[in-house]
Enzyme design. Sequence first.
Site, PDB file in Angstrom:
ATOM      1  N   LYS A 186       0.843  -1.188   0.000  1.00 13.22           N
ATOM      2  CA  LYS A 186       0.000   0.000   0.000  1.00 13.22           C
ATOM      3  C   LYS A 186       0.878   1.237   0.000  1.00 13.22           C
ATOM      4  CE  LYS A 186      -3.063   2.654   3.081  1.00 13.22           C
ATOM      5  NZ  LYS A 186      -3.756   2.685   4.378  1.00 13.22           N
ATOM      6  N   GLU A 231      -9.055  11.697  12.677  1.00 10.16           N
ATOM      7  CA  GLU A 231      -8.199  10.589  13.091  1.00 10.16           C
ATOM      8  C   GLU A 231      -7.315  10.945  14.282  1.00 10.16           C
ATOM      9  OE1 GLU A 231      -5.559   7.005  11.134  1.00 10.16           O
ATOM     10  OE2 GLU A 231      -6.529   8.511   9.889  1.00 10.16           O
ATOM     11  N   GLU A 275      -7.159  -2.526   3.041  1.00  5.50           N
ATOM     12  CA  GLU A 275      -6.422  -1.287   3.328  1.00  5.50           C
ATOM     13  C   GLU A 275      -6.486  -0.972   4.818  1.00  5.50           C
ATOM     14  OE1 GLU A 275      -6.812   3.509   2.518  1.00  5.50           O
ATOM     15  OE2 GLU A 275      -7.904   2.132   1.209  1.00  5.50           O
ATOM     16  N   GLU A 411     -12.200  10.506  -4.716  1.00  2.62           N
ATOM     17  CA  GLU A 411     -12.107  10.489  -3.253  1.00  2.62           C
ATOM     18  C   GLU A 411     -11.338  11.701  -2.736  1.00  2.62           C
ATOM     19  OE1 GLU A 411     -10.068   7.727   0.184  1.00  2.62           O
ATOM     20  OE2 GLU A 411     -11.103   6.693  -1.454  1.00  2.62           O
TER      21      GLU A 411
END
Length: 433
Positions: A186, A231, A275, A411
């Site tokens: 990733k 986050e 992910e 996105e």
Amino acid sequence: MTRTDAAAPAAADTRLRVRTVAVDETAPLVPRLDPRHPLLWMRRGEGMIGLGEVLRIETSGPDRVADAAREWRRVTDAADVDDRVGLPGSGLVAFGAIAFADDSAATSVLVVPEIVLGRRDGRAWVTRIELVDEASAAPAPVELPEPAPKRDVPRVRFEPGTMPPEAYTVAVAEAVRRIDDGRYEKVVLAREIVGTLHEGAGLRAALAKLADDYPDTWVFAVDGLIGASPETLVRVDHGTVSARVLAGTASRGADAASDRDQAARLASSHKDLAEHALAVESAVATLGPHTARLDASPEPFTLQLPNLWHLATDLKGTLGDGSSSLDLVRAVHPTAAVAGTPRNLALAAIAELEGFDRGRYAGPVGWVDADGDGEWAIALRCAQVSADGTVRAYAGCGIVHDSVPADELAETDMKFRPIVEAFGAPPPSPPVP
């Protein structure tokens, strides 16, 4: 104001006097911000604002967090602190923003304000912080500024930056090709948009809109870096450590039924679950060695924000080695959620494929107190506002085997939305060939 950096640790000679008292204060925090140099940390209307600046610690390079932690310990060890409130954020605190990359041109900062106004759990306080050699025997009463009237958000027209949309899709396609070749699992690729802030009102109105529209995020402002991050990188409070890992994203539905469908599709998406698992594994691997116990949510849950859904996992544990919040920031940054897996290979790919300096985007942002406790988020949904009025906003996506370039570009447009709306403009979306 005293400034120090890693090369010249003047903080060793700095002595602060800190006094915190409870106050009967109910006015919202944001209207009291300094519009030119706001210092803010807030969620659901509670948190802190800072006014003025007594001390600034600036660091850079691979050891920027360790250097900042060392200088901060020197300051706190010499400080005279009288905290009569005893809540997270009372007493001596510094607001911080850390550059993402080791070789970034952006400095990392800890800023100690002259005045802190805080609110938590229905209680409010004011902290005055002074240099000892400037402090009088009897400090003058603290005078807080009157809340400013609400103003329209400033108008900024954004244009594509170094990584325009067509270049972004090419970079994503190249990243997918390398993942398929087995180079890494990733990599998180970002792009930037750039505008100019002309209004004299400053940033207070933009921050007020972020706080109103995204109350469940960490709304922050530190040294020109402003944003609304969902986050939590790490939180330390009297030996307890917690974090929230986000990875995997879907747009909100047009109505209640389609919104539920979007959340359900995200929760069952093989690509997004894979992910997300990489991000959780990374967080557990970096936090685990510092804890006596670390628990994670049994399954990822869907986190609802006004403009999108995220897959989320909460971590909570007990510290086992006495680490401060800055020590843990150093250990966990950068996470797989903003860099990739394996970390070093992903960072090399970011430097090659993005083509711009992230600055403080995707770096740690938050606060630390005299005991080393603090709250730190990842600087997402954010922009860096320079002294000349340049506004650079950033958004990125986790690229894995199943990523589709056009979908990843869409996105990023969703993730730009909080900032561009805070500055009164829709995001640029040129057609992709």
